[in-house]
Write an enzyme that holds these catalytic residues in place. Structure first.
Site, PDB file in Angstrom:
ATOM      1  N   ARG A  59       0.549  -1.156  -0.215  1.00 59.99           N
ATOM      2  CA  ARG A  59       0.025  -0.305   0.001  1.00 59.99           C
ATOM      3  C   ARG A  59       1.080   1.284  -0.480  1.00 59.99           C
ATOM      4  NH1 ARG A  59      -2.868   1.575   4.437  1.00 59.99           N
ATOM      5  NH2 ARG A  59      -2.930  -0.795   5.202  1.00 59.99           N
ATOM      6  N   TYR A 112     -15.476  15.816 -15.267  1.00 65.19           N
ATOM      7  CA  TYR A 112     -15.951  14.588 -15.456  1.00 65.19           C
ATOM      8  C   TYR A 112     -17.431  14.269 -14.484  1.00 65.19           C
ATOM      9  CZ  TYR A 112     -15.752   9.434 -14.965  1.00 65.19           C
ATOM     10  OH  TYR A 112     -16.372   8.695 -14.967  1.00 65.19           O
ATOM     11  N   ASP A 184      -6.506  18.375 -14.044  1.00 64.78           N
ATOM     12  CA  ASP A 184      -6.841  16.977 -14.495  1.00 64.78           C
ATOM     13  C   ASP A 184      -6.669  16.723 -16.089  1.00 64.78           C
ATOM     14  OD1 ASP A 184      -7.550  14.266 -16.013  1.00 64.78           O
ATOM     15  OD2 ASP A 184      -9.403  14.475 -14.320  1.00 64.78           O
ATOM     16  N   LYS A 209      -7.086   5.564 -19.149  1.00 68.72           N
ATOM     17  CA  LYS A 209      -7.456   5.314 -20.607  1.00 68.72           C
ATOM     18  C   LYS A 209      -5.708   6.465 -21.496  1.00 68.72           C
ATOM     19  CE  LYS A 209     -11.232   7.436 -19.281  1.00 68.72           C
ATOM     20  NZ  LYS A 209     -12.046   6.591 -18.318  1.00 68.72           N
TER      21      LYS A 209
HETATM   22  C1  3LM Z   1     -15.682   8.766 -19.069  1.00 70.93           C
HETATM   23  N1  3LM Z   1     -13.537   9.285 -17.001  1.00 70.93           N
HETATM   24  O1  3LM Z   1     -16.036   7.861 -20.062  1.00 70.93           O
HETATM   25  P1  3LM Z   1     -11.240   6.502 -13.605  1.00 70.93           P
HETATM   26  N2  3LM Z   1     -11.132  12.270 -14.913  1.00 70.93           N
HETATM   27  C2  3LM Z   1     -11.022  12.469 -16.142  1.00 70.93           C
HETATM   28  C3  3LM Z   1     -12.108  11.295 -17.047  1.00 70.93           C
HETATM   29  O2  3LM Z   1     -12.391  11.252 -18.317  1.00 70.93           O
HETATM   30  C4  3LM Z   1     -11.962  10.210 -15.942  1.00 70.93           C
HETATM   31  C5  3LM Z   1     -11.697   9.920 -15.129  1.00 70.93           C
HETATM   32  C6  3LM Z   1     -10.657  11.344 -14.429  1.00 70.93           C
HETATM   33  C7  3LM Z   1     -14.781   7.970 -18.115  1.00 70.93           C
HETATM   34  C8  3LM Z   1     -14.444   7.105 -17.723  1.00 70.93           C
HETATM   35  S1  3LM Z   1     -17.664   6.848 -16.671  1.00 70.93           S
HETATM   36  C9  3LM Z   1     -18.669   5.832 -15.644  1.00 70.93           C
HETATM   37  C10 3LM Z   1     -15.995   6.175 -17.729  1.00 70.93           C
HETATM   38  C11 3LM Z   1     -10.928  13.828 -17.154  1.00 70.93           C
HETATM   39  C12 3LM Z   1     -12.962   8.966 -16.230  1.00 70.93           C
HETATM   40  C13 3LM Z   1     -12.070   8.838 -13.818  1.00 70.93           C
HETATM   41  O3  3LM Z   1     -11.433   6.626 -11.996  1.00 70.93           O
HETATM   42  O4  3LM Z   1      -9.244   5.848 -14.479  1.00 70.93           O
HETATM   43  O5  3LM Z   1     -12.311   5.892 -13.945  1.00 70.93           O
HETATM   44  O6  3LM Z   1     -10.975   7.438 -13.930  1.00 70.93           O
HETATM   45  O7  3LM Z   1     -15.407   9.990 -19.253  1.00 70.93           O
END
Ligand code: 3LM
Length: 397
Positions: A59, A112, A184, A209
């Protein structure tokens, strides 16, 4: 060879790892170990007290995680980085560490969906004031910022409507204040944009992504100065969120990083071609893509980003049901959330990624209820365009 002179593409493959120190293995070893043995109680005590470097428990980090973190920090022009279990793990571990009850966070209008939900339904509940302003206009921040403002937070381009924030202009305002500027950088990756070099204090990412790049993992990271990262590691992540990255995902991101520049160039080219195609199509009302000459912040995009990215959004000259029918008519392009994968993905933010907003909140936060969002994949552009064209033919009018 001087390390600092190596190009991004080279560092994405080599930085922080020497195969000759690992039996010649081309890829870094992955440590599938939850805990690390001490030779003596005294050694363990010294490790816990921070007096002697030693891995303790996964962790708190692992040797393979350290390699990944050094590489990510290098690519983001940061002193240090912390890999996390998800983008939300990176964002929440960071903000729990930077904010205290009574503080204020100023965020851009467009976030987001789950980030918005965390601010709105998470941070607010714990005595942190949340204020949304239009950070496209730096003067608005100048007026709004106060001694209570501990964090200024933005995505650029923003998910899903592609609004850009002038990072350098915003950073000039936060630099004279207590507030830390958190950006971000998920949509761009450090290949296209490096917010720290433009004056931001902290960068957060969903590595799910483009960094992973193949839609087969969930991960995130945060990059900043060493003191901030160690605070987020030993407080925000260790005690507050526990958002620990898995050993396998460390390996997959290191693998994804090697091809990031090549993939990003193709994502950008495909997105540009799709945006241009939609832009001239009579059934399309509006296209949001920073690479289009008539995009309102086209000049800022040219200044701030190496290229204009793989994401775009658009509205049809059609109502919500007709827009859904258009998406349903796609054959090659998949209807799915997430982005940055090899496959071209399309989705409807108001009912999917941004369904955490009420209809009223969507309007307040500048997200059109009919907006469609597309993540340009790596398929042959003619195949993608042919699929979009045949789906558009099925839209009435
Ligand atoms: C999406 N986005 O489809 P994770 N910051 C940004 C993001 O686009 C995202 C996160 C943080 C998407 C996920 S929606 C249910 C699917 C700009 C995620 C969060 O925790 O790795 O999903 O990241 O836009």
């Amino acid at each position: 060879m001087k390390k600092h002179s190596l190009a991004f593409e080279t560092r994405a493959i080599h930085h922080g790892y020497n195969p000759h120190q690992h039996h010649g293995a081309l890829n870094p070893p992955v440590h599938f170990s939850a805990t690390y043995a001490f030779e003596t109680v005294q050694q363990g005590a010294a490790a816990f007290a921070g007096e002697q470097p030693h891995y303790i428990y996964s962790r708190l980090g692992t040797p393979s995680q350290s390699i990944l973190e050094q590489r990510l920090a290098n690519l983001e022009s940061a002193e240090a980085a912390l890999a996390c279990a998800s983008g939300m793990g990176a964002i929440t571990s960071t903000l729990w560490s930077l904010l205290e009850p009574g503080d204020e966070i100023i965020a851009d209008h467009t976030l987001y969906g789950c980030t918005f939900s965390y601010l709105e339904h998470g941070l607010k509940k714990f005595g942190i004031a949340v204020r949304y302003i239009d950070l496209q206009n730096p003067h608005a921040l100048d007026r709004a910022i106060s001694d209570k403002t501990a964090v200024v937070y933005a995505e650029t381009p923003a998910n899903p409507n592609m609004r850009l924030i002038d990072i350098a202009a915003i950073a000039e305002i936060t630099a004279n204040r207590q507030a830390r500027l958190v950006i971000d950088n998920t949509y761009c990756t450090p290949y296209l944009q490096r917010p720290l070099a433009l004056g931001a204090d902290v960068v957060v990412h969903s590595a799910t992504k483009y960094l992973g790049g193949h839609g087969d993992l969930i991960a995130g990271f945060v990059a900043a100065d060493t003191e901030t990262i160690e605070n987020i590691r030993t407080y925000g992540l260790k005690d507050m969120t526990g958002a620990v990255i898995s050993a396998l995902d460390i390996h997959l991101i290191l693998r994804g990083l090697k091809t990031l520049p090549v993939r990003m160039d193709r994502h950008c080219d495909n997105a540009r071609r799709i945006a241009e195609f939609l832009h001239q199509h009579p059934k399309i009302k509006r296209v949001y893509y920073p690479g289009l000459e008539d995009f309102p912040q086209h000049e800022l995009a040219r200044r701030q980003m190496r290229d204009t990215g793989g994401m775009l959004a658009f509205e049809l000259n059609a109502n919500r049901e007709q827009s859904a029918a258009f998406v349903n008519a796609m054959e090659l392009v998949l209807c799915a959330v997430s982005l940055g994968d090899c496959e071209t993905l399309i989705q409807h933010p108001a009912s999917m990624t941004h369904s955490t907003y009420t209809e009223e909140e969507l309007a307040q936060h500048l997200i059109s209820p009919n907006l469609l969002r597309l993540s340009a994949g790596l398929e042959a552009i003619d195949d993608i365009l042919a699929d979009i064209e045949q789906a558009l033919e099925k839209v009435p009018g």
